[in-house]
Design a protein around this motif. Structure first.
Motif, mmCIF file in Angstrom:
data_model
loop_
_atom_site.group_PDB
_atom_site.id
_atom_site.type_symbol
_atom_site.label_atom_id
_atom_site.label_comp_id
_atom_site.label_asym_id
_atom_site.label_seq_id
_atom_site.Cartn_x
_atom_site.Cartn_y
_atom_site.Cartn_z
ATOM 1 N N GLY A 1 8.482 30.576 15.437
ATOM 2 C CA GLY A 1 8.771 29.317 14.772
ATOM 3 C C GLY A 1 7.512 28.510 14.554
ATOM 4 O O GLY A 1 6.396 28.967 14.844
ATOM 5 N N PRO B 1 13.149 26.486 23.113
ATOM 6 C CA PRO B 1 13.003 26.568 21.655
ATOM 7 C C PRO B 1 14.338 26.491 20.920
ATOM 8 O O PRO B 1 15.320 27.105 21.327
ATOM 9 C CB PRO B 1 12.347 27.945 21.454
ATOM 10 C CG PRO B 1 11.599 28.205 22.717
ATOM 11 C CD PRO B 1 12.455 27.604 23.796
ATOM 12 N N ASN C 1 6.892 29.385 19.502
ATOM 13 C CA ASN C 1 6.406 28.562 18.402
ATOM 14 C C ASN C 1 4.903 28.707 18.239
ATOM 15 O O ASN C 1 4.168 28.846 19.226
ATOM 16 C CB ASN C 1 6.738 27.094 18.639
ATOM 17 C CG ASN C 1 8.193 26.774 18.356
ATOM 18 O OD1 ASN C 1 8.777 27.287 17.403
ATOM 19 N ND2 ASN C 1 8.782 25.931 19.180
#
Length: 218
Positions: A56, A70, A111
């Motif tokens: 991400g 997340p 991420n």
């Protein structure tokens, strides 16, 4: 609030990571305003034996920055975790809180930028600075064979992290890119509220990305 364990603790930035001054200042502001939130770099989460890594962009303010997991607590996570459950990559019930019983199997999420950026927009310098914290779990997850990038910025930073110039691998929904180490990166439009509300990304479109990932695993 109970916060989840990360997938590979040794690969994570410190809770008070000082590397990006703008993000540090925003973190401190939110710690004062919301002392019960996570308000720290969000660790990678999932199965240490994952074959699939979902990349991400950055934590959402009311999502991962609040909950510490997340895509947990905001709109984007609803579609992501529903899809992971549909394809057998998760079990349990997703309740948008890190103390639910959801577990990932064969998948991990990380991420490209670990701290919440103002207006959900990290700067190019912040993305570069955080790149080692994407490289570390991707290297530590030694069984990963397929990666899914959620959005073009995640696509670009994943490629750079893995030694590929983005100019050599154009982003496109369901586009596939064979990496130098033989792994495959699949692109997806981000599962953001905006993309879903505008119809740029539908549930069938998103599911097609994961179906292709499963097919590539063999």
């Amino acid at each position: 609030m109970a916060f989840p364990p990360c997938v590979l603790p040794r690969t994570e930035p410190p809770r008070d990571c000082p590397l990006c001054p703008r993000l540090v200042a925003f973190r401190e502001q939110l710690r004062a305003e919301h002392p019960d939130w996570w308000n720290a770099p969000v660790p990678a989460w999932g199965d240490p034996a994952a074959w699939l890594a979902v990349v991400g962009l950055a934590p959402g303010k009311h999502g991962a920055n609040r909950t510490g997991r997340p895509f947990t607590g905001d709109f984007a996570g609803e579609l992501l975790y529903a899809t992971l459950l549909k394809f057998g990559l998760a079990t349990g019930t997703f309740r948008a809180t890190p103390d639910d019983d959801l577990q990932l199997h064969g998948a991990a999420i990380v991420n490209g930028v670990r701290c919440l950026p103002p207006a959900n927009k990290p700067t190019p310098e912040e993305i570069r600075t955080c790149r080692p914290f994407l490289a570390a779990p991707l290297a530590g997850l030694g069984q990963v064979r397929v990666l899914i990038a959620l959005g073009q910025i995640a696509h670009d930073t994943a490629l750079r992290t893995l030694g590929v110039a983005p100019s050599r691998a154009k982003f496109g929904h369901l586009a596939e890119h064979v990496l130098p180490d033989g792994r495959v990166l699949i692109d997806s439009y981000h599962c953001s509220r905006y993309n879903q509300n505008t119809g740029r990304l539908t549930a069938p479109m998103f599911e097609a990305v994961f179906a292709r990932a499963v097919a590539l695993r063999g």
